[in-house]
Design a protein around this motif. Sequence first.
Motif, PDB file in Angstrom:
ATOM      1  N   ARG A   1       4.219  30.758  37.608  1.00  0.00           N
ATOM      2  CA  ARG A   1       4.938  31.415  36.634  1.00  0.00           C
ATOM      3  C   ARG A   1       5.345  32.755  37.185  1.00  0.00           C
ATOM      4  N   ASP A   2       6.669  33.336  36.671  1.00  0.00           N
ATOM      5  CA  ASP A   2       6.744  34.680  36.881  1.00  0.00           C
ATOM      6  C   ASP A   2       6.731  35.135  38.085  1.00  0.00           C
ATOM      7  N   PRO A   3       7.058  34.775  39.208  1.00  0.00           N
ATOM      8  CA  PRO A   3       6.824  35.201  40.702  1.00  0.00           C
ATOM      9  C   PRO A   3       7.248  36.574  40.916  1.00  0.00           C
TER      10      PRO A   3
ATOM     11  N   VAL B   1      -1.478  50.772  33.651  1.00  0.00           N
ATOM     12  CA  VAL B   1      -0.944  49.792  34.512  1.00  0.00           C
ATOM     13  C   VAL B   1      -0.384  48.850  33.540  1.00  0.00           C
ATOM     14  N   ARG B   2       0.779  48.245  33.810  1.00  0.00           N
ATOM     15  CA  ARG B   2       1.195  46.990  32.972  1.00  0.00           C
ATOM     16  C   ARG B   2       2.103  46.365  33.846  1.00  0.00           C
ATOM     17  N   ILE B   3       2.575  45.259  33.375  1.00  0.00           N
ATOM     18  CA  ILE B   3       3.234  44.306  33.984  1.00  0.00           C
ATOM     19  C   ILE B   3       4.801  44.591  33.726  1.00  0.00           C
ATOM     20  N   VAL B   4       5.704  44.600  34.840  1.00  0.00           N
ATOM     21  CA  VAL B   4       7.309  44.692  34.416  1.00  0.00           C
ATOM     22  C   VAL B   4       7.607  43.792  35.602  1.00  0.00           C
ATOM     23  N   LEU B   5       9.129  43.374  35.326  1.00  0.00           N
ATOM     24  CA  LEU B   5       9.569  42.229  36.152  1.00  0.00           C
ATOM     25  C   LEU B   5      10.464  42.911  37.380  1.00  0.00           C
ATOM     26  N   CYS B   6      10.358  42.549  38.550  1.00  0.00           N
ATOM     27  CA  CYS B   6      11.077  42.989  39.678  1.00  0.00           C
ATOM     28  C   CYS B   6      12.607  42.324  39.436  1.00  0.00           C
TER      29      CYS B   6
ATOM     30  N   PHE C   1      13.029  47.728  38.453  1.00  0.00           N
ATOM     31  CA  PHE C   1      12.602  47.080  37.317  1.00  0.00           C
ATOM     32  C   PHE C   1      13.340  47.932  36.374  1.00  0.00           C
ATOM     33  N   TYR C   2      13.529  47.438  34.963  1.00  0.00           N
ATOM     34  CA  TYR C   2      14.339  47.898  33.976  1.00  0.00           C
ATOM     35  C   TYR C   2      13.361  48.167  32.841  1.00  0.00           C
ATOM     36  N   THR C   3      13.419  49.286  32.251  1.00  0.00           N
ATOM     37  CA  THR C   3      12.539  49.541  30.885  1.00  0.00           C
ATOM     38  C   THR C   3      13.309  50.503  30.100  1.00  0.00           C
ATOM     39  N   ASN C   4      12.578  51.143  29.196  1.00  0.00           N
ATOM     40  CA  ASN C   4      12.985  52.278  28.227  1.00  0.00           C
ATOM     41  C   ASN C   4      12.476  53.544  28.806  1.00  0.00           C
TER      42      ASN C   4
ATOM     43  N   SER D   1      11.917  56.247  27.376  1.00  0.00           N
ATOM     44  CA  SER D   1      11.035  56.928  26.581  1.00  0.00           C
ATOM     45  C   SER D   1       9.851  56.339  26.430  1.00  0.00           C
ATOM     46  N   SER D   2       9.526  55.327  26.792  1.00  0.00           N
ATOM     47  CA  SER D   2       8.256  54.511  26.984  1.00  0.00           C
ATOM     48  C   SER D   2       6.994  55.354  27.554  1.00  0.00           C
ATOM     49  N   ARG D   3       5.959  55.204  27.448  1.00  0.00           N
ATOM     50  CA  ARG D   3       4.789  55.657  28.274  1.00  0.00           C
ATOM     51  C   ARG D   3       5.093  55.610  29.707  1.00  0.00           C
ATOM     52  N   LYS D   4       5.362  54.575  30.283  1.00  0.00           N
ATOM     53  CA  LYS D   4       5.810  54.444  31.800  1.00  0.00           C
ATOM     54  C   LYS D   4       6.755  55.697  32.172  1.00  0.00           C
ATOM     55  N   GLY D   5       7.940  55.618  31.206  1.00  0.00           N
ATOM     56  CA  GLY D   5       9.115  56.428  31.271  1.00  0.00           C
ATOM     57  C   GLY D   5       8.585  57.886  31.437  1.00  0.00           C
TER      58      GLY D   5
ATOM     59  N   PRO E   1      11.527  50.903  19.712  1.00  0.00           N
ATOM     60  CA  PRO E   1      11.334  52.592  20.270  1.00  0.00           C
ATOM     61  C   PRO E   1      10.057  52.244  21.146  1.00  0.00           C
ATOM     62  N   GLN E   2      10.022  51.414  22.393  1.00  0.00           N
ATOM     63  CA  GLN E   2       9.042  50.958  23.142  1.00  0.00           C
ATOM     64  C   GLN E   2       7.887  52.127  23.243  1.00  0.00           C
ATOM     65  N   SER E   3       6.765  51.596  23.118  1.00  0.00           N
ATOM     66  CA  SER E   3       5.259  52.388  23.193  1.00  0.00           C
ATOM     67  C   SER E   3       5.179  53.275  21.898  1.00  0.00           C
ATOM     68  N   GLN E   4       6.154  53.415  20.740  1.00  0.00           N
ATOM     69  CA  GLN E   4       5.721  54.225  19.866  1.00  0.00           C
ATOM     70  C   GLN E   4       5.062  53.473  18.801  1.00  0.00           C
TER      71      GLN E   4
HETATM   72  C1  LIG Z   1       5.415  38.996  32.260  1.00  0.00           C
HETATM   73  C2  LIG Z   1       5.624  40.325  31.614  1.00  0.00           C
HETATM   74  C3  LIG Z   1       6.967  40.770  31.969  1.00  0.00           C
HETATM   75  C4  LIG Z   1       7.285  42.065  31.629  1.00  0.00           C
HETATM   76  N1  LIG Z   1       8.436  42.586  31.968  1.00  0.00           N
HETATM   77  C5  LIG Z   1       8.761  43.868  31.527  1.00  0.00           C
HETATM   78  C6  LIG Z   1       9.973  44.591  32.082  1.00  0.00           C
HETATM   79  O1  LIG Z   1      10.420  44.262  32.901  1.00  0.00           O
HETATM   80  N2  LIG Z   1      10.270  46.014  31.411  1.00  0.00           N
HETATM   81  C7  LIG Z   1       9.274  46.413  30.545  1.00  0.00           C
HETATM   82  O2  LIG Z   1       9.701  47.599  29.982  1.00  0.00           O
HETATM   83  N3  LIG Z   1       8.347  45.679  29.927  1.00  0.00           N
HETATM   84  C8  LIG Z   1       7.931  44.546  30.344  1.00  0.00           C
HETATM   85  N4  LIG Z   1       6.814  44.049  30.118  1.00  0.00           N
HETATM   86  C9  LIG Z   1       5.835  44.532  28.898  1.00  0.00           C
HETATM   87  C10 LIG Z   1       5.154  45.621  29.744  1.00  0.00           C
HETATM   88  O3  LIG Z   1       4.118  45.090  30.196  1.00  0.00           O
HETATM   89  C11 LIG Z   1       4.642  46.816  28.870  1.00  0.00           C
HETATM   90  O4  LIG Z   1       3.878  46.213  27.405  1.00  0.00           O
HETATM   91  C12 LIG Z   1       5.733  47.580  27.963  1.00  0.00           C
HETATM   92  O5  LIG Z   1       6.867  47.901  29.107  1.00  0.00           O
HETATM   93  C13 LIG Z   1       5.209  49.126  27.564  1.00  0.00           C
HETATM   94  O6  LIG Z   1       4.611  49.687  28.603  1.00  0.00           O
HETATM   95  P1  LIG Z   1       4.240  51.220  28.476  1.00  0.00           P
HETATM   96  O7  LIG Z   1       3.941  51.613  27.141  1.00  0.00           O
HETATM   97  O8  LIG Z   1       3.211  51.402  29.547  1.00  0.00           O
HETATM   98  O9  LIG Z   1       5.540  51.852  28.788  1.00  0.00           O
HETATM   99  C14 LIG Z   1       6.379  42.739  30.476  1.00  0.00           C
HETATM  100  C15 LIG Z   1       5.146  42.210  30.198  1.00  0.00           C
HETATM  101  C16 LIG Z   1       4.745  40.987  30.901  1.00  0.00           C
HETATM  102  C17 LIG Z   1       3.521  40.391  30.333  1.00  0.00           C
END
Ligand SMILES: Cc1cc2nc3c(=O)[nH]c(=O)nc-3n(C[C@H](O)[C@H](O)[C@H](O)COP(=O)(O)O)c2cc1C
Length: 224
Positions: free
Chosen positions: A53-55, A71-76, A86-89, A91-95, A150-153
């Motif tokens: 799953r999710d390679p 640490v958290r998971i994101v998709l390549c 990878f793509y994200t917000n 303004s999130s914590r990681k951002g 509003p990711q991470s808020q």
């Molecule tokens: C399998 C899986 C894939 C994910 N893919 C992404 C992603 O591509 N981008 C993203 O922003 N968050 C993704 N997430 C959610 C993040 O793990 C995380 O909860 C979110 O980005 C907020 O992280 P932060 O508060 O550290 O910024 C994924 C979570 C899982 C379990």
Amino acid sequence: MNSPSRTTPPTPVLVADLRTEYHRGELTEEAAGDDPYSLFRRWFDEAVAGGGRDPNAMSLATVDAAGQPSVRIVLCKEYDSRGFVFYTNFSSRKGLELAGNPQASLLFYWAELERQVRISGRVEKVADADADLYFGQRPRGARIGAWASPQSQPIPGRGLLEARTAEMEQRFDGQADPPRPAHWGGYRVAPGMIEFWQGRPSRLHDRLLYTRHLSVWQRTRLAP
Ligand SMILES: Cc1cc2nc3c(=O)[nH]c(=O)nc-3n(C[C@H](O)[C@H](O)[C@H](O)COP(=O)(O)O)c2cc1C
């Protein structure tokens, strides 16, 4: 005040019996070659073919201003010799952490192949035009979600997400292609090192570390 653990020691949950022997493969210098991207591509293709799953799921580690890692998971979504995207917000914590310290570490773990790949390097934003292209390919629900969440808020409850989603659906009603929000886009991790780990019997695993010196990769074997 005494913490309860002073008087009543916790009972540990014993998981020491969970043991795995790793025997599915090996990683020799000859098979690995000189180019870590070619090796990554081979391993990635095998992970996809392996049906796990999710390679393309990777752990992403960032560090905050106080030096605290998270640490958290994101998709390549894309990789080549420039790095891993990878793509994200933004303004999130990681951002916010990447804005303060544009260094990150990535980890792919393909359990069924008994392999991990560890990557670290400098992070840069993906060009707007490329982010627009990728955003445009996402399902409409995910595009609306990027506007609504509003990711991470902290939020008072799911009701806020539902209300904001309804609001955004109304805002983009009749618009086939909602534009990419300015707070959403891609990051590319440009590796300075890539380490490949292949599980082997008796914990004598294979580890090959590639480090980049300008544009030349040097390969070193590490003890497991
Ligand atoms: C399998 C899986 C894939 C994910 N893919 C992404 C992603 O591509 N981008 C993203 O922003 N968050 C993704 N997430 C959610 C993040 O793990 C995380 O909860 C979110 O980005 C907020 O992280 P932060 O508060 O550290 O910024 C994924 C979570 C899982 C379990």
